[in-house]
Design a protein around this motif. Structure first.
Motif, mmCIF file in Angstrom:
data_model
loop_
_atom_site.group_PDB
_atom_site.id
_atom_site.type_symbol
_atom_site.label_atom_id
_atom_site.label_comp_id
_atom_site.label_asym_id
_atom_site.label_seq_id
_atom_site.Cartn_x
_atom_site.Cartn_y
_atom_site.Cartn_z
ATOM 1 N N PRO A 39 0.465 -1.042 -0.173
ATOM 2 C CA PRO A 39 0.349 -0.235 -0.408
ATOM 3 C C PRO A 39 0.229 1.579 0.135
ATOM 4 O O PRO A 39 -0.224 2.371 -0.390
ATOM 5 N N ASP A 40 2.001 1.263 0.460
ATOM 6 C CA ASP A 40 2.952 2.458 0.577
ATOM 7 C C ASP A 40 4.053 2.906 -0.929
ATOM 8 O O ASP A 40 4.785 3.735 -0.800
ATOM 9 N N TYR A 41 3.297 1.908 -1.753
ATOM 10 C CA TYR A 41 4.568 2.148 -2.986
ATOM 11 C C TYR A 41 3.981 2.944 -3.625
ATOM 12 O O TYR A 41 2.556 2.790 -4.204
ATOM 13 N N ASP A 42 4.589 3.754 -4.159
ATOM 14 C CA ASP A 42 4.321 4.954 -4.492
ATOM 15 C C ASP A 42 4.372 5.300 -6.191
ATOM 16 O O ASP A 42 4.187 6.543 -7.014
ATOM 17 N N LYS A 43 4.527 3.955 -7.104
ATOM 18 C CA LYS A 43 4.384 3.679 -8.214
ATOM 19 C C LYS A 43 3.074 3.646 -8.589
ATOM 20 O O LYS A 43 3.808 2.123 -8.038
ATOM 21 N N ARG A 44 2.912 3.945 -9.890
ATOM 22 C CA ARG A 44 1.867 2.653 -10.217
ATOM 23 C C ARG A 44 1.264 2.654 -11.378
ATOM 24 O O ARG A 44 2.256 3.675 -13.032
ATOM 25 N N MET A 45 0.423 2.210 -12.233
ATOM 26 C CA MET A 45 0.133 2.248 -13.641
ATOM 27 C C MET A 45 -0.656 3.086 -13.550
ATOM 28 O O MET A 45 -1.497 3.138 -13.335
ATOM 29 N N VAL A 46 -1.058 3.877 -15.438
ATOM 30 C CA VAL A 46 -1.672 4.830 -15.293
ATOM 31 C C VAL A 46 -2.571 3.428 -16.326
ATOM 32 O O VAL A 46 -2.235 3.044 -17.112
ATOM 33 N N LEU A 47 -3.880 4.003 -15.457
ATOM 34 C CA LEU A 47 -5.272 3.138 -16.344
ATOM 35 C C LEU A 47 -6.282 4.393 -17.070
ATOM 36 O O LEU A 47 -6.348 5.507 -16.382
ATOM 37 N N THR A 48 -6.549 3.716 -18.473
ATOM 38 C CA THR A 48 -7.235 4.400 -19.147
ATOM 39 C C THR A 48 -8.287 3.488 -19.792
ATOM 40 O O THR A 48 -8.623 1.936 -19.475
ATOM 41 N N ASP A 49 -9.180 3.919 -19.644
ATOM 42 C CA ASP A 49 -10.796 3.118 -20.276
ATOM 43 C C ASP A 49 -10.497 2.202 -21.685
ATOM 44 O O ASP A 49 -10.820 1.602 -21.304
ATOM 45 N N ASP A 50 -9.143 2.823 -22.441
ATOM 46 C CA ASP A 50 -8.659 1.342 -23.217
ATOM 47 C C ASP A 50 -7.846 0.818 -22.902
ATOM 48 O O ASP A 50 -7.800 -0.159 -23.204
ATOM 49 N N ASN A 51 -7.624 0.124 -21.336
ATOM 50 C CA ASN A 51 -6.208 -0.284 -21.406
ATOM 51 C C ASN A 51 -6.626 -1.143 -20.174
ATOM 52 O O ASN A 51 -6.181 -2.210 -19.238
ATOM 53 N N ARG A 52 -7.719 -0.550 -19.571
ATOM 54 C CA ARG A 52 -7.546 -1.263 -17.665
ATOM 55 C C ARG A 52 -8.577 -2.483 -17.556
ATOM 56 O O ARG A 52 -8.081 -3.617 -17.336
ATOM 57 N N GLU A 53 -9.189 -2.974 -19.303
ATOM 58 C CA GLU A 53 -9.804 -4.044 -19.136
ATOM 59 C C GLU A 53 -8.873 -5.371 -20.006
ATOM 60 O O GLU A 53 -9.013 -6.468 -20.700
ATOM 61 N N MET A 54 -7.078 -4.593 -20.029
ATOM 62 C CA MET A 54 -6.495 -5.583 -21.202
ATOM 63 C C MET A 54 -6.414 -6.129 -20.080
ATOM 64 O O MET A 54 -5.649 -6.553 -18.744
ATOM 65 N N ALA A 55 -5.875 -7.899 -20.716
ATOM 66 C CA ALA A 55 -4.824 -9.068 -20.401
ATOM 67 C C ALA A 55 -3.450 -8.248 -19.625
ATOM 68 O O ALA A 55 -2.773 -8.331 -20.404
ATOM 69 N N VAL A 56 -3.563 -9.147 -18.517
ATOM 70 C CA VAL A 56 -2.073 -8.557 -17.631
ATOM 71 C C VAL A 56 -1.001 -9.808 -18.857
ATOM 72 O O VAL A 56 -0.821 -11.400 -18.027
ATOM 73 N N ALA A 57 0.491 -9.289 -18.945
ATOM 74 C CA ALA A 57 1.079 -10.751 -20.123
ATOM 75 C C ALA A 57 1.610 -10.975 -18.498
ATOM 76 O O ALA A 57 2.687 -10.521 -17.608
ATOM 77 N N TYR A 58 1.892 -12.630 -18.404
ATOM 78 C CA TYR A 58 3.152 -13.179 -17.459
ATOM 79 C C TYR A 58 3.906 -12.858 -17.102
ATOM 80 O O TYR A 58 4.335 -12.448 -15.980
ATOM 81 N N SER A 59 4.691 -12.604 -17.872
ATOM 82 C CA SER A 59 5.770 -11.751 -16.872
ATOM 83 C C SER A 59 6.422 -10.734 -17.097
ATOM 84 O O SER A 59 6.704 -9.841 -16.365
#
Length: 769
Positions: free
Chosen positions: A120-140
């Motif tokens: 919860p204290d990790y300050d780096k986040r991914m940028v989620l958009t309407d275009d990418n939030r529903e995309m599958a996450v690659a295993y790597s």
């Protein structure tokens, strides 16, 4: 790895932002290509749950969890259920109205939520958009997120604190148990068949593959592996066996480097060296009697007589038990060829490495370094590590000599003396016969006034201890089996006493035997009236998970009352300085010490930091979610309370918990607890007096006498902690034979063997040497 039979899309990843970048459509093949695993394969929700579960639980702990999670689409017989159940228990996953959806791809927005929950204290986040939030996450990508979140959670630079290790090995065969060249691992949720005969990197915990990282070599070389030729096949023996087609000249069975391509083996043999005595061994190098000091090859192997995998400690110093294989001037490994017995023992003298050693002898002595020899008919020689004498390796001292060490101690020695330069210091080893060694141990581990039977019991225990230390080879990195201090057992060289000579002679070759093995015998000064078991005392990782010996159990030593159960009862027990017991004549039978809260705060600021630096697993700091994690305690503020978190058999403290203004800390194992509560004043307050039942008070003690104690907190009218008093009993770890207890039993008329069997129940005393 599960291979998808449909076209799939992978995604690029940057911390602080994430963009969906479609890759070319990829069709799976029978062999996996070199590079990261899973760039073109999405992670499923069940695989993510497995990885998170294994980060916080061992496989055995996962199996034992209550099976409370219930989803309509997850059967309790499914491979994924235990991991999903554990991930739900950890509150990382919860599923939804449709069920858990174990085979669905993990989506980008779900991955971010998991990251937030793990760190919860990790300050780096991914940028989620309407275009990418529903995309599958690659295993790597998920493996990167997983690693970064775990390290951020505990401010670590590796995943070691979670018990997760990175391995790089060649896969021999896949299936229910996947056989690699150095181990066998389960891989729930993965099909590894496409990685057969490839070198891959993966995370492992408790024999289970946590996650896959990369294919490192598609035409791998298996290094330093034992090879045996049968017909046109060569059989490789690592953690198991694998046969490959081989076309080449005849060669002698032994260690080789083997390159695999298209199921065929190309072999590069090592050169065998036999009849070499091991002088010293560690994980970086080995010193052999004829070859001198040699470096180990990377990923060297040591095989037992049955070709089972062993550590380098199996190469016992002072013996010629193995064949060694050398390639390119490095030792590939060893194959043990015979059993050895501890006729002689090697002792590290002076308590450790020395800056200088002075040698003298009444009848003269000689020094030899393998290329030259010098005789001294009189006088003395002072050796320092910078002398050219050490340029050629070990220096041997011949003759009965007197050695003077850094601390000014001067002792006489018989037997072989060897000295080796180690950095800018000298290691001094005394090799001598076992019975001769005991003559210098028994009178310094037990006062000769304790009586003949007690001394015989001590001799039997000391011999059994040395017997096991010979095989443990724990001081092999110095070239020794034991040291001459209380870290092993005290050895004072050729100095002895008539009473000790009689006790050693009366018990010649006798050891404590449990079943068909010489028992692990431990001894200590004084019991508190109860003894404890070995598995409640020794635990290098703080888990207390080792299986204890049946003859090293907690028991009563002359105390008639029942063992206390509550903290109040333990406090009353140790506050009673008149209670009967075998050890009542020892001044250490009862003791107490008082610290002011400010004193103890200052002491622990130093001792906790020292302990965390020496063994981080034994100090855990309470996290924001209530869990405990190995970490260096910092900025805790003033001590506000102390309590026993867990006791073991006989009342020994296994886990001590301390509350501070800005956090809480737990300390694991009795020795660590004794060091952390060091009764030595630093700068604050009055002198700290350790009061004993007799013999007066002591000051400046570096360690508490034992971890058999109870805590009494002192608080003012506002409830603020002002001080802590510890009431305890005994001196030492509390496992095995109590020496003052042996003295009492000898006075009662018990023989040496009977005394031994009292402290080590279900054992016999037999001549084994």
């Amino acid at each position: 790895m599960k291979r998808l039979l449909i076209w799939i899309v992978a995604f690029g990843f940057i911390l602080g932002g994430c963009s969906g970048v479609p890759k070319p459509e990829v069709e799976t093949t029978s062999q996996a290509p070199q590079g990261n695993i899973g760039d073109d394969i999405p992670i499923t929700r069940s695989q993510a749950a497995k990885m998170l579960a294994l980060a916080f639980y061992t496989p055995k702990e996962i199996e034992k969890l209550p099976q409370d999670a219930s989803f309509p689409d997850v059967s309790k017989d499914d491979w994924a259920y235990p991991y999903i159940n554990a991930a739900v228990e950890l509150e990382f996953f919860s599923g939804d109205g449709e069920g858990f959806r174990p085979d669905d791809d993990l989506l980008l927005w779900e991955a971010q939520i998991l990251m937030d929950r793990v760190a919860p204290d990790y300050d780096k986040r991914m940028v989620l958009t309407d275009d990418n939030r529903e995309m599958a996450v690659a295993y790597s990508l998920w493996t990167q997120l997983f690693e970064k979140a775990l390290m951020a959670r505990r401010a670590e630079d590796s995943m070691y604190s979670y018990g997760i290790r990175k391995e790089t090995q060649v896969l021999f065969t896949s299936g229910e148990q996947n056989l690699f060249d150095r181990g066998m691992y389960s891989a729930d949720g993965y099909d590894l068949s496409s990685y057969t005969d490839e070198k891959i990197s993966f995370w492992e915990k408790g024999g289970e593959i946590v996650g896959l990282i990369s294919v490192d070599e598609v035409t791998p070389t298996i290094e330093n592996i034992y090879c045996h030729k049968e017909g046109n096949q060569i059989i490789l023996t690592g953690a198991g066996q694998k046969a490959y087609s081989f076309e080449g000249s005849e060669f002698e069975d032994g260690l080789c480097n083997v390159t695999i391509e298209d199921g065929k083996a190309t072999v590069k043999e090592g050169t065998k060296r036999s009849g070499e005595f091991v002088k010293r061994v560690d994980g970086k190098e080995i010193y052999l009697s004829s070859s001198g000091k040699l470096q180990w090859a990377e990923n060297f192997r040591v095989y037992g007589q049955d070709l089972s995998s062993q550590s380098q400690n199996a190469l016992i110093c002072g013996t010629d038990l193995a064949d060694f294989y050398v390639l390119d001037d490095k030792v590939m490994g060893a194959v043990i060829q015979k059993d050895v017995v501890p006729e002689k023992i090697r002792v590290l003298l002076g308590g450790g490495l020395q800056d200088s050693v002075t040698v003298k002898g009444a009848e003269g002595f000689s020094l030899s370094n393998g290329v030259g020899e010098k005789d001294f008919t009189s006088g003395a020689a002072t050796l320092t590590a910078d002398l050219a004498w050490f340029d050629h390796g070990i220096v041997t001292v011949s003759g009965k000599v007197i050695l003077t060490f850094d601390d000014g101690q001067e002792r006489a020695y018989s037997g072989l003396i060897e000295m080796e330069r180690m950095g800018d210091k000298i290691a001094v080893i005394n090799e001598l016969g076992m019975e001769e060694y005991l003559l210098g141990v028994v009178p310094y581990e037990m006062p000769v006034s304790f009586g003949q039977s007690a001394l015989e019991a001590q001799a039997i225990c000391a011999r059994s201890y040395a017997y096991n230390q010979f095989y443990a080879n724990a001081y092999g990195h110095y070239g020794a089996h034991v040291t001459d201090t209380v870290a092993s057992q005290v050895f004072m060289g050729a100095d002895t006493a008539l009473e000790a000579q009689n006790a050693v002679a009366a018990t010649e070759g006798m050891c404590v035997v449990a079943g068909d093995r010489v028992a692990q015998t431990y001894f200590y000064s004084t019991s508190c009236g109860f003894g404890t078991k070995d598995s409640d005392v020794w635990s290098t990782d703080g888990t207390f998970s080792s299986k204890g010996k049946s003859y090293l159990e907690g028991q009563s030593f002359g105390v008639s009352q029942e063992m206390p159960k509550t903290e109040e009862e333990w406090l009353a027990f140790w506050q009673d300085w008149k209670i009967d017991g075998y050890d009542k004549e020892s001044s250490w039978y009862r003791w107490k010490v008082y610290f002011s809260a400010s004193q103890l705060t200052e002491i622990m600021e130093k001792t906790l930091a020292d302990l965390s630096a020496s063994n981080a697993a034994l100090v855990k700091v309470k996290q924001g979610d209530g869990s405990w994690a190995a970490a260096a305690p910092k900025g805790l503020g003033r001590l506000t309370g102390m309590k026993v978190a867990e006791r073991g058999e006989g009342g020994i403290i296994k886990i001590l918990e301390m509350d501070f203004e800005k956090g809480a800390v737990q300390v694991y194992t009795e020795n660590a607890i004794r060091k952390v509560l060091s009764p030595t004043k630093r700068t604050i307050g009055e002198t700290i007096n350790l009061q004993r039942m007799s013999g007066g008070a002591l000051t400046d003690q570096k360690i508490l006498p034992s971890a058999f104690f109870a805590i009494k907190e002192m608080k003012n009218n506002e409830g603020k902690l002002t001080g802590i008093a510890l009431y305890g009993g005994g001196c030492g770890h509390g496992v095995g034979l109590s020496q003052y207890g042996a003295k009492e039993l000898a006075a009662q008329g018990l023989s040496g063997a009977e005394i031994v069997q009292k402290f080590f129940p279900n054992t016999t005393v037999e001549k084994v040497m």
